[in-house]
Scaffold this motif. Structure first.
Motif, mmCIF file in Angstrom:
data_model
loop_
_atom_site.group_PDB
_atom_site.id
_atom_site.type_symbol
_atom_site.label_atom_id
_atom_site.label_comp_id
_atom_site.label_asym_id
_atom_site.label_seq_id
_atom_site.Cartn_x
_atom_site.Cartn_y
_atom_site.Cartn_z
ATOM 1 N N SER A 1 21.957 2.842 -3.215
ATOM 2 C CA SER A 1 20.731 3.445 -3.750
ATOM 3 C C SER A 1 19.594 2.430 -3.757
ATOM 4 C CB SER A 1 20.963 3.950 -5.170
ATOM 5 O OG SER A 1 21.936 4.953 -5.172
ATOM 6 N N ARG A 2 19.901 1.221 -4.107
ATOM 7 C CA ARG A 2 18.880 0.152 -4.114
ATOM 8 C C ARG A 2 18.353 -0.098 -2.698
ATOM 9 N NH1 ARG A 2 15.814 -3.690 -7.045
ATOM 10 N NH2 ARG A 2 15.216 -5.173 -5.460
ATOM 11 N N GLU A 3 19.273 -0.144 -1.732
ATOM 12 C CA GLU A 3 18.876 -0.430 -0.356
ATOM 13 C C GLU A 3 18.056 0.693 0.256
ATOM 14 O OE1 GLU A 3 22.551 -3.388 0.851
ATOM 15 O OE2 GLU A 3 22.768 -1.242 1.181
ATOM 16 N N ILE A 4 18.350 1.951 -0.092
ATOM 17 C CA ILE A 4 17.537 3.043 0.452
ATOM 18 C C ILE A 4 16.106 2.930 -0.066
ATOM 19 C CG2 ILE A 4 18.052 4.820 -1.273
ATOM 20 C CD1 ILE A 4 17.966 6.878 0.963
ATOM 21 N N ASP B 1 8.867 7.773 -3.021
ATOM 22 C CA ASP B 1 9.783 8.437 -3.957
ATOM 23 C C ASP B 1 11.100 8.795 -3.275
ATOM 24 O OD1 ASP B 1 8.640 10.309 -2.326
ATOM 25 O OD2 ASP B 1 8.336 11.801 -3.880
ATOM 26 N N ALA B 2 11.709 7.828 -2.602
ATOM 27 C CA ALA B 2 12.978 8.050 -1.907
ATOM 28 C C ALA B 2 14.063 8.418 -2.911
ATOM 29 C CB ALA B 2 13.381 6.804 -1.131
ATOM 30 N N ASP B 3 14.842 9.422 -2.564
ATOM 31 C CA ASP B 3 15.916 9.894 -3.433
ATOM 32 C C ASP B 3 17.225 9.268 -2.987
ATOM 33 O OD1 ASP B 3 17.453 11.256 -5.226
ATOM 34 O OD2 ASP B 3 17.257 13.201 -4.262
ATOM 35 N N SER B 4 18.008 8.802 -3.927
ATOM 36 C CA SER B 4 19.274 8.172 -3.566
ATOM 37 C C SER B 4 20.422 9.176 -3.489
ATOM 38 C CB SER B 4 19.619 7.067 -4.568
ATOM 39 O OG SER B 4 19.791 7.623 -5.848
ATOM 40 N N ASN B 5 20.214 10.404 -3.959
ATOM 41 C CA ASN B 5 21.248 11.435 -3.906
ATOM 42 C C ASN B 5 21.001 12.334 -2.697
ATOM 43 O OD1 ASN B 5 22.414 10.564 -6.352
ATOM 44 N ND2 ASN B 5 20.796 11.620 -7.463
ATOM 45 N N ILE B 6 21.487 11.912 -1.539
ATOM 46 C CA ILE B 6 21.248 12.619 -0.289
ATOM 47 C C ILE B 6 22.393 13.587 -0.027
ATOM 48 C CG2 ILE B 6 20.868 12.338 2.190
ATOM 49 C CD1 ILE B 6 18.661 11.115 0.469
ATOM 50 N N THR B 7 22.050 14.818 0.325
ATOM 51 C CA THR B 7 23.046 15.828 0.671
ATOM 52 C C THR B 7 22.928 16.186 2.147
ATOM 53 O OG1 THR B 7 21.567 17.678 0.165
ATOM 54 C CG2 THR B 7 22.900 16.808 -1.661
ATOM 55 N N TRP B 8 23.898 16.960 2.637
ATOM 56 C CA TRP B 8 23.861 17.407 4.028
ATOM 57 C C TRP B 8 22.602 18.233 4.295
ATOM 58 C CZ3 TRP B 8 25.484 16.143 8.513
ATOM 59 C CH2 TRP B 8 25.434 17.054 9.567
ATOM 60 N N HIS B 9 22.189 19.022 3.321
ATOM 61 C CA HIS B 9 20.963 19.814 3.449
ATOM 62 C C HIS B 9 19.743 18.904 3.659
ATOM 63 C CE1 HIS B 9 18.024 22.973 2.833
ATOM 64 N NE2 HIS B 9 17.464 22.234 1.882
ATOM 65 N N ASP B 10 19.706 17.776 2.958
ATOM 66 C CA ASP B 10 18.574 16.845 3.070
ATOM 67 C C ASP B 10 18.453 16.245 4.471
ATOM 68 O OD1 ASP B 10 17.922 17.197 0.372
ATOM 69 O OD2 ASP B 10 19.260 15.575 -0.247
ATOM 70 N N PRO C 1 20.136 -4.154 4.817
ATOM 71 C CA PRO C 1 21.310 -3.666 4.084
ATOM 72 C C PRO C 1 22.444 -4.682 4.143
ATOM 73 C CG PRO C 1 21.062 -2.474 6.157
ATOM 74 C CD PRO C 1 19.861 -3.370 6.011
ATOM 75 N N SER C 2 23.342 -4.641 3.180
ATOM 76 C CA SER C 2 24.463 -5.590 3.164
ATOM 77 C C SER C 2 25.624 -5.104 4.036
ATOM 78 C CB SER C 2 24.940 -5.820 1.728
ATOM 79 O OG SER C 2 25.284 -4.594 1.126
ATOM 80 N N ASN C 3 25.696 -3.818 4.336
ATOM 81 C CA ASN C 3 26.764 -3.261 5.161
ATOM 82 C C ASN C 3 26.568 -3.678 6.621
ATOM 83 O OD1 ASN C 3 27.821 -1.055 7.045
ATOM 84 N ND2 ASN C 3 28.809 -0.520 5.101
ATOM 85 N N ARG C 4 27.620 -4.242 7.230
ATOM 86 C CA ARG C 4 27.525 -4.740 8.605
ATOM 87 C C ARG C 4 27.240 -3.635 9.614
ATOM 88 N NH1 ARG C 4 30.411 -10.023 9.377
ATOM 89 N NH2 ARG C 4 30.373 -9.423 11.565
#
Length: 104
Positions: free
Chosen positions: A27-30, A38-47, A90-93
């Protein structure tokens, strides 16, 4: 200040949303990677399947850290004082690899 086309910011935000949907960024990285203030950290398939705004409507945004210019000394200090983690990335490789592949 340099203006960024709405098409690019919309596409970039969609890529970042998809990375969040897959769990590749936190959520922090997004928030750090997104142009949208106003980026939302709760992303769904619809989004991630919504149509992207492509018109030239005025949209408030802030340039992500990854796109801000830095000086060589700043990059070296960040690299060697934060265990090789540059701010804004991001920290993810796999997420890093995807963003670098898109840049080519």
């Amino acid at each position: 200040a340099t203006r960024v086309p709405v098409v690019f910011t919309s596409l970039w935000d969609r890529i970042v949303e998809y990375l969040r949907y897959e769990g590749k960024v936190t959520s922090r990285e997004i928030g750090d990677l997104s142009y949208c203030a106003d980026a939302d950290s709760n992303i769904t398939w619809h989004d991630v399947n919504k149509a992207m705004p492509i018109n030239n409507e005025k949209r408030s945004y802030r340039r992500p850290q990854i796109f801000r210019g830095t000086r060589l000394a700043e990059n070296l200090l960040r690299k060697y004082t934060h265990q090789g983690h540059l701010m804004g990335w991001p920290s993810n490789r796999e997420a890093k690899w995807r963003l670098q592949a898109l840049a080519r």
